[in-house]
Every structure is written in C-alpha cells, then in structure tokens.
Scaffold this active site. Structure first.
Site, PDB file in Angstrom:
ATOM      1  N   CYS A 152      -7.306  -3.139  -4.644  1.00 23.29           N
ATOM      2  CA  CYS A 152      -5.873  -2.815  -4.623  1.00 23.29           C
ATOM      3  C   CYS A 152      -5.026  -4.076  -4.598  1.00 23.29           C
ATOM      4  CB  CYS A 152      -5.547  -1.939  -3.417  1.00 23.29           C
ATOM      5  SG  CYS A 152      -6.105  -0.237  -3.579  1.00 23.29           S
ATOM      6  N   CYS A 197       0.850  -1.195   0.000  1.00 22.66           N
ATOM      7  CA  CYS A 197       0.000   0.000   0.000  1.00 22.66           C
ATOM      8  C   CYS A 197       0.885   1.245   0.000  1.00 22.66           C
ATOM      9  CB  CYS A 197      -0.873   0.035   1.248  1.00 22.66           C
ATOM     10  SG  CYS A 197      -1.883  -1.427   1.556  1.00 22.66           S
TER      11      CYS A 197
END
Length: 284
Positions: A245, A191
C-alpha cells in the site's frame, strides 16, 4: 486520482481534530458507526469479507474461488511446519499450546514486560529464536504458511485485541492511529483516504475495500502475488500488504515488523474488535 486525493484531503483535515481526542473505545464505536451507516445493507459481521461485502459482482467471483480455495495447501504446509521439531526436539506447540482452541484473535497485544506490541508473526520468530532457530522472513513463505494454519484454527473466534490503558500502550495505539490517517508519499494519500473515506468507490478498475474487517482474514492468498512468485506461492502477511500500500502511494515502505507497522496493526486490528476471524482468505 487527483480529484480523489483532494476530496480525501479535505475530509481528513476536517475529521482529524475530533479523532485525536477520542478514546480507543470511542474510536471503535465511531469507526463501526461510520461503515454501518455508509453501507446499511451490509451486516456488521459481513464486513469481514472486505470488498466482497460491498460489491455483488466481486462477491460472486470470490465465492467461486472459495469452493476450491488456493490457500488450503498452505494451511497444510503451515500445520506440517508447526509440528516439525526444532533441533532441540521442541515444536511451536511449546510456545503456542492453545493453538487448537484458537489464538490469533488475541494478536497483536501489548506486552507490559517489554513495552512492545507483539504481533503473531513476531511471536512466531520469538519462538524460533528462543528455541535456537534462525528467524523467518516476515512477508511471505514459511511464516505466512504458519500464520495461515494458526488463522485457520482461530476461525469463528471474535477479534479481541486489548488496548491496555497505560501511557506506554496508548503511545503505540496513537502512533498506529496517526499512521492510518496521515498523508504520505508522492500521491499524498493515507490509509484512510482509500479504505475509510472512499471505501466502496473505484480507483482505476479496483473497488476500495472498507477498513472495518480488514484484519480478520489475514494472511491472504492474492492472485497478484501468485503470478509474481516463481513457485506460484501467493500467500502473504498483513505487513506485506502494508508495504504494498505504501508503494502504491509512492511512499517508501517501512520494514515488516518495524515499530511503525506493528503500531498500525495494533490500531487497525482493534478497529475490528468483535468481528469474527475468517482467515486465511483470498483476494485479487
């Protein structure tokens, strides 16, 4: 892509030992400092607008959409659902009596009684189960509409997630922090690679948004989700976005509201403490 991943890997390896030893309060201070120094022309509160805070062209398009926001209809649907009686005659107000005053700013929180992190969507389904109703699916649909309504009522409040200083709560926090900075997937990215080290940079045609302020505007309406949905419903929860994601870096996503994603949301939201809630939002 390869060049981006290599640079990010080197930065992450250099920074990781320092991050591991920091307290949540120090993490928050350092997190803010990093972004405010990287983007000195962006005010702290403006980070709640994501990529639109750091890219002028994108902001102009976004402001045009916000004149007639496509999420308004789902806020209305969420309000209708919130006030619709359960089979036992009660409503969601029996679980969330202060919704009109704003409550989303306090989620997620650590529940000492169960030693669990409770997100807003988990609390919504707990409310349903406690009233004899079946739980909703966590990524989209009714739960995103309810969350959108609650988020709308919470606008203007500042994110106020409390990391309780106990071994149990700190374990959740550290797990979320580890997820944020850990590499995963075939692309070996975290991330942080996209939304910390490379925030503001381009990846293909997209500009990567800063992680500071990420959580303030969820749930969001995404044009991409709207086009993929048969009914054109583009609303989705934060954990729907987490799954997306993970897929983008070619990693197997965790289940929505799994402990892994709840821990990530706990850390991720705490990093925006003090920033004003402005959900629901609209994103590409």
């Amino acid at each position: 892509m390869k060049k981006l991943a290599v640079i990010s890997s080197m930065l992450c390896l250099l920074a990781a030992p320092l991050m591991a030893a920091a307290s949540p309060q120090q993490d928050l201070k350092d997190f803010r400092k990093y972004f405010t120094e990287r983007f000195p022309d962006v005010s702290l509160q403006d980070f709640t607008n994501g990529v639109y805070s750091v890219d002028k062209a994108s902001r102009e398009q976004w402001e045009a959409f916000e004149e007639f926001p496509p999420y308004d209809i789902y806020v209305d649907k969420g309000e209708e659902l919130f006030n619709k009686p359960f089979k036992n005659g009660k409503t969601y107000a029996s679980c969330f009596p202060n919704v009109e005053k704003g409550i989303k700013q306090n989620y997620p929180y650590f529940d000492k009684g169960t030693n669990q992190v409770i997100t807003l969507e988990l609390a919504i389904n707990n409310c349903r189960k406690n009233n004899g109703e079946e739980p909703l699916k966590y990524k989209k649909g009714a739960i995103a509409h309810l969350s959108a309504y609650i988020a709308f009522k919470s606008r203007g409040h500042k994110t106020s997630v409390n990391v309780v200083d106990t071994p149990e709560s700190m374990s959740w926090y550290e797990r979320g922090k580890k997820h944020f900075y850990a590499k995963r997937g075939q692309l070996n990215m975290s991330c942080a690679d996209c939304h910390y080290y490379n925030a503001g940079n381009k990846i293909r045609a997209d500009i990567l948004s800063p992680a500071l302020g990420h959580t303030t505007h969820f749930p969001v309406y995404r044009n991409k989700w709207s086009l993929a949905d048969k009914k054109g419903d583009g609303m989705g929860t934060l954990q729907r976005r987490y799954g997306g994601c993970n897929k983008q870096v070619r990693a197997k996503p965790f289940k929505a509201q799994s402990e892994e994603y709840r821990a990530l949301e706990y850390f991720h939201t705490y990093m925006s403490n003090g920033l004003t809630m402005n959900g629901p939002g609209i994103r590409k």
